[in-house]
Design a protein around this motif. Structure first.
Motif, PDB file in Angstrom:
ATOM      1  N   ALA A   1       0.831  -1.208   0.000  1.00 22.76           N
ATOM      2  CA  ALA A   1       0.000   0.000   0.000  1.00 22.76           C
ATOM      3  C   ALA A   1       0.868   1.261   0.000  1.00 22.76           C
ATOM      4  O   ALA A   1       1.824   1.386   0.775  1.00 22.76           O
ATOM      5  N   GLY A   2       0.545   2.188  -0.896  1.00 26.12           N
ATOM      6  CA  GLY A   2       1.257   3.463  -0.969  1.00 26.12           C
ATOM      7  C   GLY A   2       2.557   3.430  -1.737  1.00 26.12           C
ATOM      8  O   GLY A   2       3.197   4.466  -1.906  1.00 26.12           O
ATOM      9  N   LYS A   3       2.970   2.293  -2.235  1.00 27.06           N
ATOM     10  CA  LYS A   3       4.228   2.196  -2.961  1.00 27.06           C
ATOM     11  C   LYS A   3       3.995   2.387  -4.458  1.00 27.06           C
ATOM     12  O   LYS A   3       2.988   1.946  -5.020  1.00 27.06           O
ATOM     13  N   SER A   4       4.936   3.026  -5.106  1.00 25.85           N
ATOM     14  CA  SER A   4       4.879   3.209  -6.553  1.00 25.85           C
ATOM     15  C   SER A   4       5.365   1.949  -7.252  1.00 25.85           C
ATOM     16  O   SER A   4       5.949   1.044  -6.632  1.00 25.85           O
ATOM     17  N   ALA A   5       5.140   1.890  -8.566  1.00 26.55           N
ATOM     18  CA  ALA A   5       5.597   0.733  -9.338  1.00 26.55           C
ATOM     19  C   ALA A   5       7.112   0.583  -9.254  1.00 26.55           C
ATOM     20  O   ALA A   5       7.626  -0.541  -9.182  1.00 26.55           O
ATOM     21  N   ARG A   6       7.822   1.704  -9.253  1.00 23.75           N
ATOM     22  CA  ARG A   6       9.285   1.636  -9.158  1.00 23.75           C
ATOM     23  C   ARG A   6       9.725   1.089  -7.804  1.00 23.75           C
ATOM     24  O   ARG A   6      10.663   0.276  -7.727  1.00 23.75           O
ATOM     25  N   GLU A   7       9.058   1.515  -6.750  1.00 24.90           N
ATOM     26  CA  GLU A   7       9.402   1.017  -5.415  1.00 24.90           C
ATOM     27  C   GLU A   7       9.101  -0.478  -5.294  1.00 24.90           C
ATOM     28  O   GLU A   7       9.880  -1.231  -4.689  1.00 24.90           O
ATOM     29  N   ILE A   8       7.986  -0.910  -5.859  1.00 26.70           N
ATOM     30  CA  ILE A   8       7.633  -2.328  -5.798  1.00 26.70           C
ATOM     31  C   ILE A   8       8.640  -3.158  -6.598  1.00 26.70           C
ATOM     32  O   ILE A   8       9.080  -4.227  -6.159  1.00 26.70           O
ATOM     33  N   ALA A   9       9.028  -2.672  -7.762  1.00 22.43           N
ATOM     34  CA  ALA A   9       9.986  -3.397  -8.599  1.00 22.43           C
ATOM     35  C   ALA A   9      11.340  -3.538  -7.915  1.00 22.43           C
ATOM     36  O   ALA A   9      12.087  -4.482  -8.186  1.00 22.43           O
ATOM     37  N   ALA A  10      11.648  -2.618  -7.010  1.00 26.61           N
ATOM     38  CA  ALA A  10      12.941  -2.649  -6.328  1.00 26.61           C
ATOM     39  C   ALA A  10      12.949  -3.542  -5.089  1.00 26.61           C
ATOM     40  O   ALA A  10      14.020  -3.803  -4.529  1.00 26.61           O
TER      41      ALA A  10
END
Length: 272
Positions: free
Chosen positions: A25-34
């Motif tokens: 929750a609240g994470k961007s696609a870039r943050e999730i990919a990392a």
């Protein structure tokens, strides 16, 4: 929905416990990919293993290939996770809320120490469904598990609360060491049903081929609580939603070697 499409089948099993609606929750696609996933003795970035699309982290779709993805939905407290394909062991581990729908099979220890929520499995489940972790003494303690296929050995081992609804067959030692809760089976059950069972209820459509000698036949009964139980299943996406409670059931109690307060209820008219 946030959709994770698996790019390849990894050589080692992957711990996917960080991929839950609450933690994303609240994470961007870039943050999730990392994010880093444990795979054997190395860390595997989410973006390396999956192709990402969508942004609704409360509705997560994981498109699987193979059965190397483990601990999907572990400790989740809300949201929805849909698994397209098979997944590995420990699906729904210590789950407390939300819904997981697996459009395939799951490995061993699914719904292990589950506390709440719904886990629906369209195909088969492995050993120790709804049981305790190795070395622990308490298994599933809440929530609902629906299995539309068959389940492996030791289903509900040390189960304390909650319900497991099986539309197929259950293998050996179903409800072993059960403390409380409900297990219903439309198909057949294997050997040693209710071994060391202390309390709880097992609902069957047909009489088992073998019943342990430490269980006693108490005759047939009209049990009012079954009407309420079957009524609570009418909203489920399961064959159980269409069943009416049997007017009478054969009641077998045991395991008498462990207090004898568990019960096996067998339908007297061909329905669970």
């Amino acid at each position: 929905p946030l959709t994770l499409t698996q790019r390849f089948v990894p050589h080692q099993r992957v711990d996917c416990s960080t991929l839950t609606p609450t933690l994303l929750a609240g994470k961007s696609a870039r943050e999730i990919a990392a994010l880093q996933l444990q795979s054997g003795n190395r860390k595997l970035p989410v973006g390396e293993l999956f192709t990402l699309s969508g942004d609704d982290t409360q509705n997560l779709i994981i498109e699987c290939e193979g059965d190397k993805l483990e601990r999907i939905g572990a400790r989740m407290t809300g949201g929805r996770v849909r698994v397209q394909g098979d997944c590995g062991a420990y699906a729904g581990l210590q789950m407390r809320g939300g819904e997981i729908h697996v459009a395939g099979s799951v490995g061993a220890f699914a719904a292990c120490q589950m506390r709440g929520g719904l886990l629906c499995i369209d195909d088969d489940a492995g050993e120790f469904l709804g049981s305790a972790l190795p070395g622990e003494t308490l298994g599933m303690a809440g929530g609902t598990v629906i299995v539309k296929g068959n389940v492996g050995d030791r289903c509900g081992d040390r189960m304390r609360r909650g319900q497991i609804l099986i539309e197929g067959h259950a293998a050996d030692y179903c409800a072993s060491r059960m403390l409380a809760g409900t297990i219903a089976v439309i198909g057949s059950v294997g050997a040693n049903l209710g071994f060391a069972m202390q309390r709880g209820t097992v609902l069957l459509r047909d009489t088992p081929a073998h019943i342990l000698p430490t269980f006693g036949d108490c005759g047939t009964h009209e049990l009012a609580f079954l009407k309420l139980l079957f009524q609570s299943w009418t909203a489920l996406l399961s064959r159980y939603a269409a069943f009416a409670p049997p007017p009478r059931v054969k009641r077998i109690v045991g395991d008498l070697a462990n207090g004898g307060r568990g019960e096996i209820l067998i339908s007297a008219r061909g329905q669970p």
